[in-house]
Design an enzyme around this catalytic site. Structure first.
Site, short mmCIF file in Angstrom:
data_model
loop_
_atom_site.label_atom_id
_atom_site.label_comp_id
_atom_site.label_asym_id
_atom_site.label_seq_id
_atom_site.Cartn_x
_atom_site.Cartn_y
_atom_site.Cartn_z
CG HIS A 277 -2.06 0.93 1.13
ND1 HIS A 277 -1.92 2.30 1.10
CD2 HIS A 277 -3.40 0.69 1.04
CE1 HIS A 277 -3.11 2.86 1.00
NE2 HIS A 277 -4.03 1.91 0.95
NE ARG A 341 -5.11 0.44 -2.15
CZ ARG A 341 -5.89 -0.11 -1.23
NH1 ARG A 341 -5.73 -1.38 -0.90
NH2 ARG A 341 -6.83 0.60 -0.65
CD GLU A 436 -6.64 -9.85 3.18
OE1 GLU A 436 -5.44 -9.60 2.98
OE2 GLU A 436 -7.29 -9.32 4.11
CG LEU A 452 -14.08 -2.33 3.11
CD1 LEU A 452 -14.59 -1.02 3.68
CD2 LEU A 452 -13.64 -3.26 4.23
#
Length: 648
Positions: A277, A341, A436, A452
């Site tokens: 990230h 990212r 995940e 999410l």
């Protein structure tokens, strides 16, 4: 690739997606073709669900609401302490409230492209379809999404998209969504539909006649080892970023549940796909135990830059505009600071490697909000991001309104996980994996605000509609407490506990974890090379050998003992780290978060090798000392054609 590292196995395929109809009809068609369970029979069936994050909590609430008896297990004191609560920036959905060109197809396209063409089209399209239902569900639960002047839900942009599709609640979106799932969960607890087991950790999977029938758990307070049996097992236990020791994950996040299932026969897919990230608070010292994320949503209004000259140590407010390099805007004018990212992280590393990084050690770049404050006013910026700014100020002692933030990439999310088919079922019948913990939706790089989305999609809408096909043959035969599978699994768990306590070595568990994490970060982190990965693969067996002969686990097995918990998790991380490095070494290409230095374009971008590596790498476990077995699932693209990613 040297044969001693792995063996080639039979190919694997997902046969559950109905590919005889157009992709936009496949999810509806699968629901229609799947077998159902009538309400009277649901009451006779037990589903075990491990984990109470967005995926696990939503699944438990939904299945209990449907009439199944659910047994829920988590290792924290409360379901609300699941790591989903830490998510900040938002959740994607293709509702096109901004009328800016978004659609289900565009979200599908952005997600496949953002994953660098290493995800399944069928799963990703379903995710995009279901995304619109998630928002309505959460609004009905009372999730306080931000709203714009006219009363509609507000949206903001995230990396990898040119539209505003991210719904948010300031910088607390994960918390608010988890509270919504939690209240649905607790409603079913009160109604008797969910049986709860807190402070309880899954340490093995019980497989009977080839089917997942239960789990072996340890009570983390009393140390009691017990077995729970059901008709199906669902794992919603999150990712494995803490293999790196320093990550943005909660300290307790681990890989044990999915790794123990892997050792029972569930294939582990794409373990080397880890996400770095780009907007984290930089490391501050050698003894730091975790990292803190600053939401990617900040890249909406923040501008990323470094000084143009090397070694410029002036305060950011003292560096004039013409001496700043807004390098993302310069290199990627079409997306600017909203590139995905993996690209933003890699470019931050590059400018720091050039000697233009800022802060202690030169491992940082600036995320500056001066333009946004001037354009919108400080009050508006505070309303959108205030809690994030407060968090940054408390941790660093710096005022982000005045001087911006210093950020640097850090390990955040894992795209790899247990292999599942379109029904979210693993290679062990009866074992379903959601959120995940599975590999299915993000390819080699997850777009911001899609974690999410996947967790709630799997928990609320996908699993409840696919697990019925399997459960239509239930209830299955009763499994007695003295069944050989239970006896063997319980004995193995108890033996490992006794082994840890008997070694009485000289090194702490944390010291092994820290060494392993640094090794994996150095050689299987943002940039990987064949030479580095082989160094890691030489060293990891040495770490494992020393761990099992020299670790010191204080305390005993019959009281609350976090050293003992940590030891079991680190043992699994060591084994996983080896598979991650093997997977990264065998994949001789760059894609998404997997960047091999040997495979890049002249401009330094990731260079895929579609002819040889357009597949999911699904690894089978073999006994210790034997190489893992690689099973390949070919990836085919009908609707989003393979192309070199470009965000310029």
């Amino acid at each position: 690739m040297a044969l001693e590292l792995f063996l080639d196995g039979d190919p694997i395929a997902d046969t559950k997606a109905p590919t005889d109809v157009p992709i936009g009809e496949r999810w509806s068609e699968r629901k229609f073709r799947g077998k159902l369970v009538n309400p009277a029979n649901r009451r006779k069936m037990t589903v075990i669900i491990v984990g109470t994050g967005l995926a696990g909590g939503a699944a438990a609430a939904t299945l209990a609401e449907a009439g199944y008896h659910v047994k829920s297990f988590w290792f924290q004191d409360s379901p609300r302490r699941a790591h989903s609560i830490a998510a900040q920036g938002g959740i994607n959905a293709a509702k096109n409230y901004r009328n800016d060109g978004d659609s289900v197809h565009r979200l599908f396209y952005d997600t496949v492209k953002g994953g660098d063409f290493r995800s399944r089209e069928n799963n990703v399209h379903r995710l995009a379809e279901v995304s619109t239902q998630i928002i309505d569900q959460c609004v009905a639960q009372g999730v306080p999404f931000a709203r714009e002047y006219g009363g509609l839900l507000d949206n903001r942009s995230f990396g990898g998209a040119q539209v505003s599709r991210t719904f948010y609640a300031r910088g607390q979106t994960g918390q608010q969504l988890l509270i919504g799932a939690y209240q649905a969960f607790e409603r079913q607890v009160a109604a008797g539909g969910i049986e709860t087991h807190s402070r309880t950790e899954m340490l093995d999977l019980v497989v009977v006649d080839g089917k997942a029938r239960g789990i072996v758990v340890r009570d983390l307070v009393t140390g009691e080892v017990s077995t729970h049996i059901g008709d199906a097992v669902v794992l919603g236990t999150g990712g494995y970023s803490n293999v790196y020791y320093l990550s943005t994950n909660a300290k307790g996040s681990n890989t044990t549940a999915i790794w123990r299932a892997h050792k029972r026969g569930a294939y582990f897919a794409n373990p080397c796909y880890t996400q770095i990230h780009p907007t984290c608070i930089p490391v501050s010292g050698d003894y730091q135990s975790k990292l803190t994320l600053m939401s990617e949503s900040l890249r909406n209004d923040g501008r990323v830059w470094v000084p143009k000259e090397r070694g410029d140590t002036r305060a950011p407010q003292d560096i004039p505009e013409d001496e700043r390099d807004y390098y993302l805007e310069r290199k990627y004018p079409a997306f600017g600071n909203l590139v995905p990212r993996d690209i933003a992280s890699r470019q931050a590393k590059n400018v720091c490697d050039e000697g233009r990084g800022v802060g202690p050690g030169g491992l940082g770049v600036y995320l500056d909000f001066a333009d946004a404050i001037e354009r919108l006013g400080r009050k508006t910026v505070e309303a959108k991001y205030g809690n994030l700014f407060d968090m940054y100020a408390r941790i660093t002692g710096e005022d982000p309104y005045a001087s911006g933030m210093r950020i640097y990439p850090a390990v955040h999310y894992t795209m790899g996980g247990l292999w599942v088919d379109y029904d979210l079922q693993s290679t062990i019948p009866g074992l379903f994996v959601i959120g995940e913990a599975n590999f299915s939706d993000h390819g080699a790089n997850r777009l911001g605000a899609s974690a999410l989305m996947q967790g709630l999609s799997d928990g609320y809408f996908v699993l409840p509609n696919t697990i019925t096909d399997y459960l239509s043959a239930a209830p299955f035969e009763k499994v007695p407490a003295d069944h050989p599978a239970i006896v063997e699994a319980e004995a193995g768990v108890k033996a490992q506990v006794e082994k840890f306590l008997s070694i009485n070595g000289t090194r702490t568990v944390a010291s092994f974890h820290r060494e392993l994490g640094r090794l994996v970060w150095d050689y299987c982190g943002m940039e990987r090379t064949a030479e580095g990965l082989r160094k890691a693969l030489d060293r990891i067996p040495e770490i494992r050998k020393e761990f099992w002969t020299n670790v010191k686990v204080a305390g005993d097995a019959h009281t609350f003992n976090q050293n003992l918990e940590h030891a079991a998790r680190v043992a699994d991380f060591i084994e996983l780290a080896e598979l991650m490095c093997i997977d990264a070494l065998h994949r001789e290409e760059s894609c998404g978060g997997h960047f091999r230095a040997e495979s890049q374009t002249p401009e330094g971008e990731a260079l895929r090798n579609d002819e040889e590596f357009a597949y999911v790498a699904a690894w089978g476990w073999t006994p210790e000392g034997e190489p893992p077995v690689l099973h390949k699932e070919a990836l085919e693209y009908e609707y989003v054609h393979l192309a070199q990613r470009s965000y310029k």
